[in-house]
Design an enzyme around this catalytic site. Sequence first.
Site, PDB file in Angstrom:
ATOM      1  N   THR A  17       3.437   2.636  12.179  1.00 15.62           N
ATOM      2  CA  THR A  17       4.700   3.829  11.897  1.00 15.62           C
ATOM      3  C   THR A  17       4.695   5.365  11.799  1.00 15.62           C
ATOM      4  O   THR A  17       5.257   6.233  12.720  1.00 15.62           O
ATOM      5  CB  THR A  17       5.910   3.643  11.000  1.00 15.62           C
ATOM      6  OG1 THR A  17       5.853   2.397  10.764  1.00 15.62           O
ATOM      7  CG2 THR A  17       7.267   4.507  11.084  1.00 15.62           C
ATOM      8  N   TYR A  37      -1.028  -7.273   6.225  1.00 16.94           N
ATOM      9  CA  TYR A  37      -0.614  -6.882   7.153  1.00 16.94           C
ATOM     10  C   TYR A  37      -0.386  -8.158   7.943  1.00 16.94           C
ATOM     11  O   TYR A  37      -1.303  -7.636   9.350  1.00 16.94           O
ATOM     12  CB  TYR A  37      -0.259  -5.691   7.526  1.00 16.94           C
ATOM     13  CG  TYR A  37       0.620  -5.126   8.341  1.00 16.94           C
ATOM     14  CD1 TYR A  37       1.359  -5.947   8.289  1.00 16.94           C
ATOM     15  CD2 TYR A  37       0.475  -4.192   9.322  1.00 16.94           C
ATOM     16  CE1 TYR A  37       2.878  -5.764   9.292  1.00 16.94           C
ATOM     17  CE2 TYR A  37       1.319  -3.846   9.894  1.00 16.94           C
ATOM     18  CZ  TYR A  37       2.554  -4.609  10.264  1.00 16.94           C
ATOM     19  OH  TYR A  37       3.549  -4.128  10.914  1.00 16.94           O
ATOM     20  N   LYS A  79       2.189  -8.178   2.953  1.00 14.75           N
ATOM     21  CA  LYS A  79       3.048  -7.490   3.693  1.00 14.75           C
ATOM     22  C   LYS A  79       3.959  -8.350   5.204  1.00 14.75           C
ATOM     23  O   LYS A  79       2.421  -8.717   6.401  1.00 14.75           O
ATOM     24  CB  LYS A  79       2.933  -6.258   4.407  1.00 14.75           C
ATOM     25  CG  LYS A  79       4.160  -5.712   5.595  1.00 14.75           C
ATOM     26  CD  LYS A  79       3.927  -4.165   6.282  1.00 14.75           C
ATOM     27  CE  LYS A  79       4.709  -3.734   7.721  1.00 14.75           C
ATOM     28  NZ  LYS A  79       4.439  -2.688   7.956  1.00 14.75           N
ATOM     29  N   VAL A  96       8.142  -3.733   2.845  1.00 14.73           N
ATOM     30  CA  VAL A  96       8.065  -2.293   3.931  1.00 14.73           C
ATOM     31  C   VAL A  96       8.118  -1.491   4.626  1.00 14.73           C
ATOM     32  O   VAL A  96       8.523  -2.429   5.845  1.00 14.73           O
ATOM     33  CB  VAL A  96       6.038  -2.841   3.697  1.00 14.73           C
ATOM     34  CG1 VAL A  96       5.202  -1.872   4.859  1.00 14.73           C
ATOM     35  CG2 VAL A  96       5.218  -2.854   2.864  1.00 14.73           C
TER      36      VAL A  96
END
Length: 287
Positions: free
Chosen positions: A47, A135, A163, A204
């Site tokens: 992001t 992740y 995550k 998250v």
Amino acid sequence: MDFGRLITAMVTPFDNQLQIDWTQVGNIMDHLIEEQASDSLVISGTTGESPTLTEEEKLKLFEYAVTHSKGRAKIIAGTGSNDTAHSIHLSKEAEKRGVDALLLVAPYYNRPSQEGLYQHFKAIAESVRIPVMIYNVPGRTGVNIDAATTVRLSHIPNIVATKDCAGTDQLTEIVRDAAPGFLVYSGDDSAALPAMSVGAHGIVSVASHVVGNEMKQMINAFLQGNFAEAARLHGQLLPVFKGLFTFPSPAPVKAALNYKGLPVGGVRLPLIQATEEEGRYIASLFQ
């Protein structure tokens, strides 16, 4: 380490020349911590447009975030890549700059085996002393970190969390089988409440840039056993969760922040910023 229930994967603000706007980095951090109830911030994650940030920019962001946060939120540095040696280098440099933890994405494009994934994360974790969150986002990387591999990784002392965007079945298996104290986070805003219902610790988030308070209310309602209120808030927030991914992220959330008077600029190619029509759609989510 407990990263809290609500972690925001923070955008990287740019100026009109698409260079990092350092004043706005601080302003967005303050907004997320003080006004949107973020417990931790991921700096230079997807992001944050990590694929188009230089190493120098990433390291300056890590250092700035640590200094500016002043302990108000944990700072998690996105240092993962599909090159184990480079991830080790960047992770060591991030550790030197005082970040609280690392976020390591699954190696993308080269699609390693499960043993390759295990050895990749193990090598990076063993190169630093700070906590690591892995992740798993198969839709972006082309490879899934299987539940059994995550469980195996959970026994490495400083790999303390994941995550995971692979769905509630996989989250359930990880929650059930992982080492004691290992924290599971959903990486999908719309799955935050379902994930917590099977034992995830939190989310998250991208949407927490603009609806963080409401998300924290939903999380707290669930934790207090008020499941009907949590479900009501989830239903209320769902259009925002979905709307912020109707075109490639983080262009939608940047459009939302710009609309709300928090200038974060555009996005670097190969992403493109919201069109006028897309911008009107994003604005409609908050009217």
